[in-house]
Design a protein around this motif. Structure first.
Motif, mmCIF file in Angstrom:
data_model
loop_
_atom_site.group_PDB
_atom_site.id
_atom_site.type_symbol
_atom_site.label_atom_id
_atom_site.label_comp_id
_atom_site.label_asym_id
_atom_site.label_seq_id
_atom_site.Cartn_x
_atom_site.Cartn_y
_atom_site.Cartn_z
ATOM 1 N N GLN A 150 0.831 -1.206 0.000
ATOM 2 C CA GLN A 150 0.000 0.000 0.000
ATOM 3 C C GLN A 150 0.864 1.253 0.000
ATOM 4 N N HIS A 151 1.910 1.258 0.817
ATOM 5 C CA HIS A 151 2.806 2.418 0.841
ATOM 6 C C HIS A 151 3.490 2.614 -0.512
ATOM 7 N N LEU A 152 3.919 1.522 -1.127
ATOM 8 C CA LEU A 152 4.581 1.618 -2.429
ATOM 9 C C LEU A 152 3.620 2.120 -3.496
ATOM 10 N N SER A 153 2.397 1.617 -3.468
ATOM 11 C CA SER A 153 1.405 2.054 -4.453
ATOM 12 C C SER A 153 1.127 3.552 -4.307
ATOM 13 N N THR A 154 1.031 4.010 -3.073
ATOM 14 C CA THR A 154 0.790 5.432 -2.832
ATOM 15 C C THR A 154 1.991 6.267 -3.260
ATOM 16 N N ALA A 155 3.200 5.767 -2.977
ATOM 17 C CA ALA A 155 4.411 6.487 -3.380
ATOM 18 C C ALA A 155 4.512 6.575 -4.898
ATOM 19 N N TRP A 156 4.141 5.510 -5.586
ATOM 20 C CA TRP A 156 4.175 5.507 -7.045
ATOM 21 C C TRP A 156 3.135 6.476 -7.594
ATOM 22 N N GLU A 157 1.953 6.509 -6.991
ATOM 23 C CA GLU A 157 0.932 7.468 -7.412
ATOM 24 C C GLU A 157 1.416 8.899 -7.199
ATOM 25 N N ARG A 162 11.027 4.837 -7.983
ATOM 26 C CA ARG A 162 11.669 3.760 -7.237
ATOM 27 C C ARG A 162 10.617 2.834 -6.637
ATOM 28 N N ALA A 163 9.473 3.402 -6.283
ATOM 29 C CA ALA A 163 8.386 2.589 -5.746
ATOM 30 C C ALA A 163 7.879 1.616 -6.801
ATOM 31 N N ALA A 164 7.826 2.052 -8.062
ATOM 32 C CA ALA A 164 7.376 1.170 -9.133
ATOM 33 C C ALA A 164 8.350 0.011 -9.337
ATOM 34 N N THR A 165 9.645 0.279 -9.203
ATOM 35 C CA THR A 165 10.637 -0.792 -9.327
ATOM 36 C C THR A 165 10.440 -1.825 -8.229
#
Length: 282
Positions: A150-157, A162-165
């Motif tokens: 969830q944190h990575l998805s929010t960071a990518w949004e 880097r979150a997408a990687t």
């Protein structure tokens, strides 16, 4: 150990630590705008004079930027004690950049994660993508994959490639999803994603994309400026030639022409992501 941002965060020299990363936009319409505009253009004596009364009034942005100046002694006499007091006041007033700086300082001095986490959470609550990324890695360390995702998805949004990687390598549910994450990350300038794509293209027997992504992964000339094709060609030969070394001379020449076309398409409209930096206005 010195208590300066440049030393503690190990980010760069003082000058680079407050390198300004935003071009002038609208004419200043308020004292804070005037102070930020002076800061943006390197007129630090003027910005400090403007920020000082605003900081006393509790303005979080003025507190943060004046703290940066005081800690590093830029435009004002260095006063680290007062500077860090202002930085804390700014963080207490929910300035995400101040929260990030204090969190990084605590990390650098070996503070407990439980004392660091609330600062990153506070910054993340203010849409600070890099803080979200830290929280994601922290959740992984705690064995909380759903929270990490969830944190990575929010960071990518929020725009952090880097979150997408990480999403590609940790949470993608198919090869197609992984490729899409990596490609989108690489198109925002995430060089690790480009490196993964180069290896995948090699595995699939595609020497054009293998060399093209390799070129991007190594940060060749043109990556953040107008492409210099001769310099790129020289660098490709030096860093990426392993991907078509088994081709005949004629096929290799044809492959390199296709690589040039691949890179031209990539750089057309390229908008690289700019990572957060302490004491920079954005």
């Amino acid at each position: 150990m010195k208590n300066s941002i440049a030393h503690i965060l190990k980010s760069s020299t003082v000058t680079a630590g407050i390198t300004l990363c935003l071009m002038a936009t609208a004419t200043a319409a308020s004292p804070l705008d005037e102070g930020v505009n002076s800061y943006r253009h390197g007129n630090f004596e003027a910005s400090a004079k403007t920020f000082a009364p605003l900081a006393e009034q509790g303005n979080a942005t003025a507190q943060y930027l004046l703290a940066c100046q005081m800690i590093n002694g830029v435009g004002v006499n260095a006063d680290e004690k007062r500077g860090w007091e202002l930085m804390k006041a700014s963080a207490d007033n929910h300035n995400p950049d101040a929260s990030m700086v204090i969190a990084r300082r605590l990390e650098a001095t070996g503070a407990k994660t439980d004392n660091i986490r609330p600062l990153y959470q506070q910054a993340a609550d203010q849409n600070q993508a890099q803080a979200m990324l830290w929280l994601a890695l922290d959740a992984m360390d705690q064995g909380k994959p759903d929270q990490a995702k969830q944190h990575l998805s929010t960071a990518w949004e929020a725009g952090d490639p880097r979150a997408a990687t990480l999403l590609a390598n940790r949470f993608a549910d198919s090869d197609t999803a992984r490729y899409q994450y990596l490609r989108q990350a690489a198109e925002r300038g995430e060089m690790r994603a480009a490196a993964y794509l180069a290896e995948e293209a090699r595995t699939l027997g595609d020497p054009v994309e293998a060399i093209g992504w390799c070129a991007i992964a190594t940060g060749l000339p043109g990556h953040d400026q107008h492409a210099d094709w001769k310099s790129i060609g020289d660098a490709v030969e030096k860093n990426c030639s392993q991907y078509d070394k088994d081709l005949s001379s004629a096929d290799r020449a044809t492959n390199r022409e296709k690589v040039d076309q691949f890179l031209a398409r990539f750089f057309d409209g390229y908008k690289p992501w700019k990572p957060w930096r302490p004491c920079a206005v954005n």
